[in-house]
Design a protein around this motif. Sequence first.
Motif, PDB file in Angstrom:
ATOM      1  N   ASP A 198      71.856  29.216  10.985  1.00  0.00           N
ATOM      2  CA  ASP A 198      71.195  28.589  12.132  1.00  0.00           C
ATOM      3  C   ASP A 198      70.166  27.546  11.680  1.00  0.00           C
ATOM      4  OD1 ASP A 198      70.075  28.030  14.539  1.00  0.00           O
ATOM      5  OD2 ASP A 198      69.543  30.109  15.034  1.00  0.00           O
ATOM      6  N   SER A 253      70.313  28.166   5.597  1.00  0.00           N
ATOM      7  CA  SER A 253      69.220  27.637   6.419  1.00  0.00           C
ATOM      8  C   SER A 253      67.955  28.482   6.262  1.00  0.00           C
ATOM      9  CB  SER A 253      69.634  27.531   7.888  1.00  0.00           C
ATOM     10  OG  SER A 253      69.966  28.800   8.399  1.00  0.00           O
ATOM     11  N   ARG A 306      66.891  21.092  18.723  1.00  0.00           N
ATOM     12  CA  ARG A 306      67.731  22.184  18.217  1.00  0.00           C
ATOM     13  C   ARG A 306      69.215  21.796  18.320  1.00  0.00           C
ATOM     14  NH1 ARG A 306      67.153  27.798  17.863  1.00  0.00           N
ATOM     15  NH2 ARG A 306      65.149  27.790  18.920  1.00  0.00           N
ATOM     16  N   SER A 311      67.284  26.621  14.205  1.00  0.00           N
ATOM     17  CA  SER A 311      66.132  27.534  14.260  1.00  0.00           C
ATOM     18  C   SER A 311      65.203  27.326  13.080  1.00  0.00           C
ATOM     19  CB  SER A 311      66.605  28.993  14.276  1.00  0.00           C
ATOM     20  OG  SER A 311      67.214  29.278  15.495  1.00  0.00           O
ATOM     21  N   ILE A 357      63.232  24.101  13.664  1.00  0.00           N
ATOM     22  CA  ILE A 357      62.265  24.240  14.747  1.00  0.00           C
ATOM     23  C   ILE A 357      61.100  25.126  14.315  1.00  0.00           C
ATOM     24  CG2 ILE A 357      62.076  25.431  16.987  1.00  0.00           C
ATOM     25  CD1 ILE A 357      64.637  23.704  17.624  1.00  0.00           C
ATOM     26  N   SER A 358      61.394  26.163  13.538  1.00  0.00           N
ATOM     27  CA  SER A 358      60.311  27.007  13.011  1.00  0.00           C
ATOM     28  C   SER A 358      59.379  26.178  12.140  1.00  0.00           C
ATOM     29  CB  SER A 358      60.880  28.156  12.190  1.00  0.00           C
ATOM     30  OG  SER A 358      61.669  28.993  12.993  1.00  0.00           O
ATOM     31  N   SER A 370      53.092  29.270  12.565  1.00  0.00           N
ATOM     32  CA  SER A 370      53.516  30.186  11.501  1.00  0.00           C
ATOM     33  C   SER A 370      52.509  30.161  10.364  1.00  0.00           C
ATOM     34  CB  SER A 370      54.900  29.809  10.988  1.00  0.00           C
ATOM     35  OG  SER A 370      54.833  28.641  10.205  1.00  0.00           O
ATOM     36  N   ARG A 387      62.511  34.526  11.546  1.00  0.00           N
ATOM     37  CA  ARG A 387      63.035  33.414  12.337  1.00  0.00           C
ATOM     38  C   ARG A 387      63.516  33.890  13.702  1.00  0.00           C
ATOM     39  NH1 ARG A 387      67.857  29.991   9.799  1.00  0.00           N
ATOM     40  NH2 ARG A 387      68.985  31.773  10.618  1.00  0.00           N
ATOM     41  N   LEU A 415      59.680  31.696  21.242  1.00  0.00           N
ATOM     42  CA  LEU A 415      59.865  30.354  21.796  1.00  0.00           C
ATOM     43  C   LEU A 415      60.596  30.424  23.141  1.00  0.00           C
ATOM     44  CD1 LEU A 415      59.347  27.383  21.218  1.00  0.00           C
ATOM     45  CD2 LEU A 415      61.547  27.277  20.051  1.00  0.00           C
ATOM     46  N   MET A 433      60.476  34.234  15.836  1.00  0.00           N
ATOM     47  CA  MET A 433      60.043  32.910  16.277  1.00  0.00           C
ATOM     48  C   MET A 433      60.907  32.437  17.451  1.00  0.00           C
ATOM     49  SD  MET A 433      57.955  30.383  15.746  1.00  0.00           S
ATOM     50  CE  MET A 433      57.300  29.685  14.249  1.00  0.00           C
ATOM     51  N   ASN A 434      62.222  32.628  17.346  1.00  0.00           N
ATOM     52  CA  ASN A 434      63.132  32.232  18.421  1.00  0.00           C
ATOM     53  C   ASN A 434      62.847  32.993  19.707  1.00  0.00           C
ATOM     54  OD1 ASN A 434      64.621  30.222  17.234  1.00  0.00           O
ATOM     55  ND2 ASN A 434      66.244  31.577  16.511  1.00  0.00           N
ATOM     56  N   MET A 472      55.607  33.783   7.965  1.00  0.00           N
ATOM     57  CA  MET A 472      56.865  33.263   7.439  1.00  0.00           C
ATOM     58  C   MET A 472      56.799  33.001   5.943  1.00  0.00           C
ATOM     59  SD  MET A 472      58.815  30.892  10.123  1.00  0.00           S
ATOM     60  CE  MET A 472      59.949  31.686  11.245  1.00  0.00           C
TER      61      MET A 472
END
Lengths: 127, 178
Positions: free
Chosen positions: B114, B5, B169, B117, B120-121, A67, A45, A52, A48-49, A35
């Motif tokens: 987002d 974001s 989230r 996200s 959370i990352s 990351s 991202r 997850l 990552m989503n 990242m």
Amino acid sequence: MAKLRIEDLKKIKESMAGTVNLRAGDQRVKITVHMGTCGIAAGARKIMNALLQKLEKSGASDIILTSSGCAGLCNHEPMITVEVRESAPVKYVKLDPEKTEKIFDEHIMKGNPVSEYALSMGSETTY
Amino acid sequence: MEDLSLHILDVVENSTKAGANLVEINIKEDTDKDLLQIIIQDNGRGMDPKMVKRVTDPFITTRTTRRVGLGLSMLEQAAQEAEGYLTVTSEKGIGTEIRATFQASHIDRKPFGDMGSSMISLILGNPGVDFIYKSDFDGEKTTIDTRAIKAELDGTTTISDPAVLKLLRGVFEESLRN
């Protein structure tokens, strides 16, 4: 106004009570999403989503998802590195969520690296 | 970067790479003044005045993996495109503050995207770092402090538990008025 409901946190806490917290203990697999600015701009991202979501569905607690920064291969982003204990780490390149899901199912869950998405595997050969 | 974001995710990653263990992200929108501000403060190693001056130059970076550093340059560009600006203040050994100001209603002002996200990352990717997230949209305020959440979980599970992240989230997403 958005509020974090303490009761919701308590519910999670209660559901965990009595179970051994493996997440903090021994890890079988470590997945690193790269990242840096390059990775983020290329869609890290979303990767990552996707990971997850897969992790949540699998219910596995011996996988750590984290990351790191730019690895210097910006043109190959988005990238992840999968480290399964006692095997060589594999760097996957130019990913999208679908490829990532396949890597999760095949490599992370079953232990079979997906060579078609990997940066390189093994060493050079001359034949 | 498509949205704000993603810029926030990128710039906060700088903070964590600078050794910060606490990063505060502050988003303020004031409709009357038509002003949007994103302020990121960290307690990382900070920069000397010489570096601060050059930090939005794309050909300046501290990294060794490549020779260009685009993160802050691109955030500055995003701010300037919306009649805004970027300021960087930093003190060696104390930390850094990045302040991006935008004309909130400007047609070229990027959307938030987002935020859930991104946060959370950040939480997942930096287990040793705590985050304070504050948003204020015309007085409608949200505060999330990962230290408080960790204390509440009290060792029964970690903040990186997918169930906890899912809950967070939702709160981050709700905090934005899109």
